[in-house]
Enzyme design. Structure first.
Site, PDB file in Angstrom:
ATOM      1  CG  LEU A 242      -1.688 -31.026  28.294  1.00 59.54           C
ATOM      2  CD1 LEU A 242      -2.576 -31.760  29.281  1.00 59.54           C
ATOM      3  CD2 LEU A 242      -0.688 -31.975  27.665  1.00 59.54           C
TER       4      LEU A 242
ATOM      5  N   GLY B 126      -8.929 -25.092  22.086  1.00 60.31           N
ATOM      6  CA  GLY B 126     -10.057 -25.097  21.139  1.00 60.31           C
ATOM      7  C   GLY B 126     -10.689 -23.718  21.162  1.00 60.31           C
TER       8      GLY B 126
ATOM      9  CE  LYS C 117     -13.170 -27.091  29.072  1.00 61.68           C
ATOM     10  NZ  LYS C 117     -14.283 -28.005  28.719  1.00 61.68           N
TER      11      LYS C 117
ATOM     12  CG  ASP D  81     -18.510 -34.465  21.486  1.00 59.69           C
ATOM     13  OD1 ASP D  81     -17.795 -33.470  21.690  1.00 59.69           O
ATOM     14  OD2 ASP D  81     -18.456 -35.136  20.421  1.00 59.69           O
TER      15      ASP D  81
END
Ligand SMILES: CNC(=O)c1cc(Oc2ccc(NC(=O)Nc3ccc(SCC(=O)O)c(F)c3)c(F)c2)ccn1
Length: 314
Positions: free
Chosen positions: A24, A27, A47, A146
């Site tokens: 998906l 990084g 993840k 963030d």
């Protein structure tokens, strides 16, 4: 079989239960996959940290720390963690898959989403403020640092869920790691939501950092524009923000209901001085007042209107 972190335990998910994995997002420090869970029969997001090759002890520790943070951050408008996968050759966080993607994509892809009803936008802002108020009311407070539209995800009914992909930067080792040293090393999007004081390496940012970011998100939700999109360089954004420049409030359309309230709240959230910014509980109280005049059915109509128009433009 479960991993106890904090109060309630997390499910241990065997790798072979994760079916049809596909990428998906990716990084520098991690990847997110979509998968179906063989027993739960639901879609999940997975993840893992994709550092080179083997799973290092450090990588395992960092992922488990993120899982603990997500566990601690459990709340109605924060992405729910479902479990952790701790196989010898695969360590990952398993969480709910958000079918409607990010707020960033919803706002900035008008060809996909021609119209986002004002009422739904107000609900989204209210839900983000509620989630952030929750994080800030934990002891000790959980500061996000963030917050951006890319980190706000949307579930099947377009309810918002705060997330923190954290793929572009090393997980926050400490809440007060100042980014003044080299902010442009962070993801490009991050700088756009950073308050002026974050660019001072001497200063530490606190809870008001998130409130500033919320101000930028509020402008973005109401204008459907990208903040500072006219700037050529992130350094330009940093310098002008330190001199007090902000996205133009004229970009907030006149037809926004209670426009004055939103313009005022946005101005207060992104105030130059941290102490002049409201708390998220102030934001929640104000946004609740904006929602009160509407009947629940009106929200349901707004969401179904969005779905129909999205369907049509597919
Ligand atoms: C179309 N659908 C999708 O593409 C999709 C992608 C997706 O990807 C991920 C999103 C987020 C995370 N991780 C994450 O949110 N972690 C985290 C850590 C700390 C805190 S607490 C506050 C703080 O300290 O930041 C927190 F709230 C959250 C992740 F691992 C994967 C998930 C669902 N759907």
């Amino acid at each position: 079989e479960s991993v106890t972190t904090g109060t309630c335990d997390l499910q241990l998910v065997p790798y072979q239960k994760l079916l049809d994995l596909h990428l998906l997002a990716h990084g520098g420090f991690g990847s997110v996959f979509h998968a179906r869970h063989a027993d739960w029969l639901t879609h999940v997001a997975v993840k893992c940290l994709s550092l080179d090759g083997a799973i290092s002890v450090r990588e395992r520790k960092i992922l488990l720390r993120e899982a603990e943070m997500m566990q601690r951050a459990r709340f109605s408008h924060i992405i729910p963690i479902l479990g952790v996968c701790e196989d010898p050759e695969f360590v990952a966080i398993v969480m709910e898959y958000m079918p409607n993607g990010s707020l960033d994509a919803l706002l900035h892809q008008p060809w996909n989403v021609p119209y986002v009803p004002w009422l739904l936008r107000i609900r989204m802002l209210h839900e983000i403020a509620l989630a952030m108020n929750y994080l800030h009311s934990l002891t000790p407070p959980l500061l996000h640092h963030d917050l951006k539209s890319h980190n706000v995800l949307l579930d099947g009914d377009f309810h918002t869920k705060i997330a923190d992909f954290g793929l572009a930067k090393w997980r926050k080792q400490s809440q007060f790691s100042s980014v003044g040293s080299n902010p442009t090393a962070l993801g490009a999007g991050t700088v756009l939501y950073m308050p002026p004081e974050a660019f001072d390496s001497e200063k530490r940012t606190d809870a008001t950092h998130d409130v500033y970011s919320f101000g930028i998100i509020m402008w973005e939700v109401l204008s459907r524009k990208r903040p500072f999109e006219e700037a050529m360089e992130l350094l330009q954004v940093m310098f002008s923000v330190r001199l007090g420049s902000r996205p133009p409030l004229e970009a907030v359309p006149a037809e926004v209901p209670n426009r004055e309230f939103f313009v005022d709240l946005t101005n207060r959230c992104w105030a130059q001085e941290p102490q002049d910014r409201p708390t998220f509980s102030n934001c929640v109280t104000g946004l609740e007042k904006m929602l009160r005049p509407y009947q629940p059915i009106e929200l349901i109509c707004a969401v179904s209107e969005l779905m129909q128009k999205q369907e049509l433009s597919r």
